[in-house]
Design a protein around this motif. Structure first.
Motif, mmCIF file in Angstrom:
data_model
loop_
_atom_site.group_PDB
_atom_site.id
_atom_site.type_symbol
_atom_site.label_atom_id
_atom_site.label_comp_id
_atom_site.label_asym_id
_atom_site.label_seq_id
_atom_site.Cartn_x
_atom_site.Cartn_y
_atom_site.Cartn_z
ATOM 1 N N UNK A 92 0.827 -1.205 0.000
ATOM 2 C CA UNK A 92 0.000 0.000 0.000
ATOM 3 C C UNK A 92 0.867 1.262 0.000
ATOM 4 N N UNK A 93 1.998 1.218 0.703
ATOM 5 C CA UNK A 93 2.878 2.384 0.712
ATOM 6 C C UNK A 93 3.407 2.683 -0.681
ATOM 7 N N UNK A 94 3.823 1.655 -1.405
ATOM 8 C CA UNK A 94 4.303 1.862 -2.776
ATOM 9 C C UNK A 94 3.165 2.282 -3.699
ATOM 10 N N UNK A 95 1.960 1.787 -3.435
ATOM 11 C CA UNK A 95 0.818 2.229 -4.236
ATOM 12 C C UNK A 95 0.540 3.712 -4.055
ATOM 13 N N UNK A 99 0.381 6.983 -6.738
ATOM 14 C CA UNK A 99 -0.655 8.009 -6.795
ATOM 15 C C UNK A 99 -0.055 9.411 -6.651
ATOM 16 N N UNK A 100 0.934 9.530 -5.792
ATOM 17 C CA UNK A 100 1.517 10.854 -5.555
ATOM 18 C C UNK A 100 2.295 11.364 -6.753
ATOM 19 N N UNK A 113 5.610 1.097 -9.011
ATOM 20 C CA UNK A 113 5.778 0.936 -7.558
ATOM 21 C C UNK A 113 4.735 -0.023 -6.973
ATOM 22 N N UNK A 114 3.493 0.110 -7.460
ATOM 23 C CA UNK A 114 2.450 -0.783 -6.934
ATOM 24 C C UNK A 114 2.719 -2.229 -7.345
ATOM 25 N N UNK A 115 3.183 -2.440 -8.568
ATOM 26 C CA UNK A 115 3.483 -3.805 -9.038
ATOM 27 C C UNK A 115 4.608 -4.417 -8.199
#
Length: 207
Positions: A92-95, A99-100, A113-115
């Protein structure tokens, strides 16, 4: 003729043992006839050695069924929350990083990052199952001093049973999540998944 031996004045030769005849037994001992007796052979199956007592067979005061001290509900919840944070937190932090850095967060799609975080979560989830199955402790369980064991003999579960138990937690969630609360009043402090897989969670020294 020999007169040297006063006990044998006539020089007679002492009787020799004749082959084939048993020797005379001393006075007062009954003679033995026939061939020497041999020990009778033992027939049947050999006697089995005593088996070790099953897990929890010897009662311990204050412990249901003689088991070691069972982990109470608060420790189990704390360990599960810590494991969930370790597995899902980085994903979740990388997700959020994706977004940012997206031009338009409202229309942003999963980025690199999310992957990376998703791959980490899957790998860490299987690592946690492996540790729980082989040692009885995930990272969270080890930190709080509890361990997952087989109810029958106290051994560790192995990866297969640990994986099945994780899937069986679906039963804990179906009836209004009551299975997660079941250890609060159950004598063995088991969830529905524990009962299906015949497992218990016990307290062990930390570290």
């Amino acid at each position: 003729m020999s007169f040297g031996d006063p006990n044998n004045p006539y020089g007679q030769q002492p009787p020799q043992d004749r082959p084939g005849y048993p020797q005379q037994a001393p006075q007062g001992v009954p003679p033995q006839y026939g061939y020497p007796q041999q020990a009778a052979p033992q027939y049947g199956y050999p006697q089995q050695l005593p088996q070790p007592a099953p897990y929890g067979a010897h009662p311990v005061p204050g412990m249901p069924g003689g088991m070691p001290e069972l982990a109470h509900w608060g420790l189990r919840v704390g360990a599960d929350l810590l494991d969930t944070l370790i597995v899902l937190g980085p994903m979740y932090a990388l997700g959020f990083v994706d977004l940012a850095t997206a031009p338009d967060p409202d229309t942003a799609e999963p980025g690199v990052f999310f992957i990376v975080g998703l791959v980490y979560a899957v790998a860490m989830g299987f690592f946690q199952l492996f540790k729980e199955g082989s040692t009885g402790q995930s990272i969270g369980k080890k930190a709080l001093g509890i361990s997952l064991r087989r109810e029958a003999d106290g051994r560790t579960c192995g990866f297969g049973l640990a994986f099945v138990r994780k899937l069986a937690h679906i039963l804990d969630s179906l009836p209004c999540h009551i299975g997660w609360l079941w250890p609060l009043w159950d004598p063995k402090k088991q969830t529905f998944a524990d009962k299906v897989c015949s497992t218990v969670v016990i307290r062990v020294p930390k570290g």
